[in-house]
Scaffold this active site. Structure first.
Site, PDB file in Angstrom:
ATOM      1  N   ASP A 170       0.829  -1.213   0.000  1.00 32.74           N
ATOM      2  CA  ASP A 170       0.000   0.000   0.000  1.00 32.74           C
ATOM      3  C   ASP A 170       0.859   1.257   0.000  1.00 32.74           C
ATOM      4  OD1 ASP A 170       0.958  -0.345   2.584  1.00 32.74           O
ATOM      5  OD2 ASP A 170      -1.000  -0.703   3.481  1.00 32.74           O
ATOM      6  N   ASN A 215      -7.125  -2.555  14.083  1.00 28.51           N
ATOM      7  CA  ASN A 215      -8.518  -2.856  13.719  1.00 28.51           C
ATOM      8  C   ASN A 215      -8.611  -4.113  12.858  1.00 28.51           C
ATOM      9  OD1 ASN A 215      -7.419  -2.070  11.346  1.00 28.51           O
ATOM     10  ND2 ASN A 215      -8.697  -0.262  11.037  1.00 28.51           N
ATOM     11  N   HIS A 250      -6.758  -4.716  10.198  1.00 25.30           N
ATOM     12  CA  HIS A 250      -6.481  -4.506   8.771  1.00 25.30           C
ATOM     13  C   HIS A 250      -5.213  -5.248   8.336  1.00 25.30           C
ATOM     14  CE1 HIS A 250      -3.968  -0.484   9.117  1.00 25.30           C
ATOM     15  NE2 HIS A 250      -3.246  -1.533   9.439  1.00 25.30           N
ATOM     16  N   GLU A 256      -9.204  -2.195   5.384  1.00 23.04           N
ATOM     17  CA  GLU A 256      -9.799  -1.867   6.675  1.00 23.04           C
ATOM     18  C   GLU A 256     -11.051  -2.725   6.885  1.00 23.04           C
ATOM     19  OE1 GLU A 256      -7.837  -0.071   8.260  1.00 23.04           O
ATOM     20  OE2 GLU A 256      -7.365   1.884   7.383  1.00 23.04           O
TER      21      GLU A 256
HETATM   22  P1  PGA Z   1       2.671  -1.920  12.908  1.00 25.25           P
HETATM   23  O1  PGA Z   1       1.378  -1.795  11.990  1.00 25.25           O
HETATM   24  O2  PGA Z   1       3.571  -2.898  12.247  1.00 25.25           O
HETATM   25  O3  PGA Z   1       3.272  -0.548  12.913  1.00 25.25           O
HETATM   26  O4  PGA Z   1       2.181  -2.384  14.247  1.00 25.25           O
HETATM   27  C1  PGA Z   1       0.771  -2.962  11.556  1.00 25.25           C
HETATM   28  C2  PGA Z   1      -0.232  -2.616  10.497  1.00 25.25           C
HETATM   29  O5  PGA Z   1      -0.932  -1.602  10.634  1.00 25.25           O
HETATM   30  O6  PGA Z   1      -0.333  -3.378   9.531  1.00 25.25           O
END
Ligand code: PGA
Length: 243
Positions: A69, A140, A142, A147
């Site tokens: 992304d 959440n 995702h 999302e």
């Molecule tokens: P993080 O984020 O690795 O910074 O915990 C994980 C994500 O949002 O995919």
């Protein structure tokens, strides 16, 4: 095969095992296609890949990479773009050809968006498909910027970012009002098309996310649960995230 749950004593142990799997893939298939992620989670794997490149000559010359992304409305050279982050963490330290590294273009004009997203999907297919996809899990549930609400059929597209996704990025941007409101992400279906999927989660704050991913039937309310549909998916954690 059901989702394999792999617990390591420490985060560093887990990172070494995942990096070694990627290194073995690249040695066996020098044109391997890697699906990459940003965020805190994969940093140690990238550090270990850089070390393997420097110390053992692990060769990325023919490897192709596709990131999950990118933020919308940030120039690629913006310090907060995922492209800049990847340059700093990995691309700038190994012999990946810049033309072999791909991220969605968050600056693409609205009129070009659909064509750009289709072309990104097509490029992964033209490269032979993603051999190994790295993933983290957001607060959440995702995966990428898929999302809650993203279904199993989603492909590369523009999405509005969830409030928690923006809140979690606020620190890096120096305030939530500076965090982009949208991103371009590959879809759940794109992720599930990878030959192998490796989901990483480290530390106590990930424990509830790991528990929910293991307990939830595949459902768009928790997009990470869709990895349970994959034939070769592993959820790789340290002891703190397994609790
Ligand atoms: P993080 O984020 O690795 O910074 O915990 C994980 C994500 O949002 O995919």
């Amino acid at each position: 095969m059901p989702l394999v749950f792999e617990i390591h004593a420490t985060r560093a142990d887990a990172e070494r095992v995942v990096a070694e799997e990627i290194a073995a893939l690249v040695r066996a298939k020098p044109t391997a296609v890697l699906g990459l992620a940003t965020g805190d989670t994969p940093t140690g794997v990238y550090r270990e890949l850089v070390r393997l490149h420097r110390e053992t000559g692990l060769d990325f010359a023919r490897v192709r990479t596709f990131n999950l992304d990118e933020y919308c409305a940030l120039a690629a050279d913006d310090a907060h773009s995922f492209r800049s982050w990847m340059n700093a963490q990995l691309f700038g330290h190994v012999n990946l050809a810049p033309a072999h590294t791909h991220l969605p273009d968050g600056t693409v004009a609205d009129a070009e968006l659909e064509r750009h997203c289709r072309a990104y999907e097509q490029a992964t297919e033209d490269a032979g498909g993603i051999d190994l996809q790295l993933l983290g899990i957001g607060r959440n549930g995702h995966i990428g910027f898929n999302e809650p609400g993203a279904d199993v059929y989603t492909r590369t597209r523009r999405v509005e970012l969830h409030a928690w996704t923006r809140a979690d990025a606020a620190h890096a941007f120096g305030g939530i009002e500076r965090v982009p409101t949208a991103g371009i992400t590959i879809g759940v279906a794109t992720i599930l098309a990878a030959r192998r999927v490796r989901v990483l989660a480290f530390g106590a704050r990930k424990a509830p996310l790991v528990a929910r991913t293991l307990a939830t039937e595949p459902d768009s309310a928790w997009p990470a649960s869709f990895v349970r549909l994959h034939a070769d998916a592993r959820l790789v954690v340290d002891r703190a995230a397994a609790r």
